[in-house]
Design an enzyme around this catalytic site. Structure first.
Site, mmCIF file in Angstrom:
data_model
loop_
_atom_site.group_PDB
_atom_site.id
_atom_site.type_symbol
_atom_site.label_atom_id
_atom_site.label_comp_id
_atom_site.label_asym_id
_atom_site.label_seq_id
_atom_site.Cartn_x
_atom_site.Cartn_y
_atom_site.Cartn_z
ATOM 1 C CG ASN A 9 32.539 41.362 31.860
ATOM 2 O OD1 ASN A 9 32.195 41.909 30.818
ATOM 3 N ND2 ASN A 9 33.677 40.689 31.985
ATOM 4 C CD1 TRP A 10 25.916 42.000 31.478
ATOM 5 C CD2 TRP A 10 24.829 43.198 29.911
ATOM 6 N NE1 TRP A 10 24.790 42.544 32.058
ATOM 7 C CE2 TRP A 10 24.105 43.276 31.128
ATOM 8 C CE3 TRP A 10 24.330 43.875 28.798
ATOM 9 C CZ2 TRP A 10 22.915 44.009 31.259
ATOM 10 C CZ3 TRP A 10 23.150 44.600 28.912
ATOM 11 C CH2 TRP A 10 22.447 44.660 30.128
ATOM 12 C CE LYS A 11 33.195 37.315 30.803
ATOM 13 N NZ LYS A 11 33.988 36.127 31.041
ATOM 14 C CG HIS A 98 38.182 40.404 31.784
ATOM 15 N ND1 HIS A 98 38.377 39.232 31.104
ATOM 16 C CD2 HIS A 98 37.185 40.183 32.674
ATOM 17 C CE1 HIS A 98 37.517 38.329 31.561
ATOM 18 N NE2 HIS A 98 36.786 38.876 32.516
ATOM 19 C CD GLU A 100 36.879 36.700 28.874
ATOM 20 O OE1 GLU A 100 36.183 37.675 28.527
ATOM 21 O OE2 GLU A 100 36.447 35.792 29.619
ATOM 22 C CD GLU A 168 37.151 38.488 36.886
ATOM 23 O OE1 GLU A 168 35.960 38.283 37.095
ATOM 24 O OE2 GLU A 168 37.611 38.754 35.765
ATOM 25 N N GLY A 174 34.380 31.538 33.426
ATOM 26 C CA GLY A 174 33.603 30.912 32.357
ATOM 27 C C GLY A 174 33.713 29.395 32.320
ATOM 28 C CB SER A 210 32.459 29.905 37.787
ATOM 29 O OG SER A 210 33.049 29.662 36.520
ATOM 30 N N GLY A 231 30.168 37.267 35.218
ATOM 31 C CA GLY A 231 30.078 37.174 33.763
ATOM 32 C C GLY A 231 28.788 36.487 33.353
ATOM 33 N N GLY A 232 28.875 35.191 33.068
ATOM 34 C CA GLY A 232 27.739 34.418 32.549
ATOM 35 C C GLY A 232 26.424 34.636 33.291
HETATM 36 P P1 PGA Z 1 32.150 34.235 34.636
HETATM 37 O O1 PGA Z 1 33.025 35.485 34.173
HETATM 38 O O2 PGA Z 1 31.275 34.703 35.786
HETATM 39 O O3 PGA Z 1 31.333 33.861 33.420
HETATM 40 O O4 PGA Z 1 33.078 33.170 35.064
HETATM 41 C C1 PGA Z 1 33.590 36.366 35.102
HETATM 42 C C2 PGA Z 1 34.387 37.411 34.388
HETATM 43 O O5 PGA Z 1 34.969 37.112 33.337
HETATM 44 O O6 PGA Z 1 34.463 38.562 34.846
#
Ligand code: PGA
Length: 255
Positions: A9-11, A98, A100, A168, A174, A210, A231-232
């Site tokens: 997930n590149w956001k 998600h 967010e 999640e 994050g 994470s 994500g990251g």
């Molecule tokens: P993260 O994000 O790996 O940066 O914690 C995961 C996500 O939001 O799907």
């Protein structure tokens, strides 16, 4: 046993040239190491980079996914993107709900249910995210939260369509602080039992929050963890492919 699923997930990261470069690097590293045939890999770049990344992935086993979609097929919804549009640029997956989106954009379970239905209508595989906040965990409300986030969805007939569930915990996203394997084990066992009780034995449950190359093997070795939503660490080809390799390794060792 089916192969693991690893979703990047590149956001809201990468401009078009960065996205193309990253997709090319991931494809090359995945193909060179052979992990592309042992894992379902999905890349979810921002909407504007979907076509360009789709072109980079053509002829590979790596699938394209989006990070969100709207509930209606077309019309006066300024700023939104429909599931049909995603399908038309080659998406096979879409992330729905998600944390967010839930927190920053106030998406509720009713809206998320509508989005799931629309994704299915367009033959996309939705990846539904669920998870508790730190406050909810501290109040011992984790199981209630997970159950209520799934309740509306499990009540509908269309659940027989393919979909993926991603656990999640919001406090792990994050933050650099992944959930500990025993916490992941408890949550995944709870979700597995809940899904199975509603006839969703076919739905894989991913962990997200994470994940790094360092903690990946421990996380993927937890029972009922079918893969990861990253994500990251998916913004770096080396770490993302390390995580993919870790999921394959964990699967082989725990078979
Ligand atoms: P993260 O994000 O790996 O940066 O914690 C995961 C996500 O939001 O799907």
């Amino acid at each position: 046993m089916t192969e693991p699923i690893i979703v990047g997930n590149w956001k809201m990261n990468t401009n078009v040239s960065e996205a193309v470069h990253l997709a090319q690097q991931i494809r090359q590293a995945a193909e060179q190491s052979g992990v592309d045939h042992q894992c379902s890999i999905v890349l979810c770049p921002p909407f504007v980079n979907l076509s360009a990344v789709g072109n980079c992935l053509r002829g590979s086993t790596i699938a394209l996914g989006a990070q969100n979609c709207w509930t209606e097929p077309y019309g006066a919804f300024t700023g939104e993107i429909s599931a049909a549009m995603l399908r038309s640029v080659g998406c096979e997956y879409v992330i729905i709900g998600h944390s967010e989106r839930r927190t920053i954009f106030h998406e509720d379970d009713a809206l998320i249910r509508q989005k799931m239905l629309r994704a299915w209508e367009e033959s996309l595989v939705p990846i539904l995210c669920v998870g508790e906040t730190l406050h909810e965990r501290q109040l011992h409300r984790t199981w209630n939260v997970l159950e209520s986030q799934l309740e509306q969805l499990l009540a509908i007939e269309e659940r027989r369509n393919p979909w993926v569930c991603a656990y999640e915990p919001v406090w792990a996203i994050g933050t650099g602080i992944a959930a500990e394997p025993p916490q992941i084990e408890q949550a995944h066992a709870f979700l597995r039992a809940l899904l199975d009780a509603h006839g969703c034995t076919h739905v894989p449950i991913l962990y997200g929050g994470s994940i790094t190359p360092t903690n990946a093997v421990a996380i993927f070795s937890v029972p009922n963890v079918a893969g990861g939503l990253v994500g990251g660490a998916s913004l770096n080809a080396d770490s993302f492919v390390h995580i993919i390799a870790a999921s394959i390794h964990a699967r082989a060792t725990n078979r």
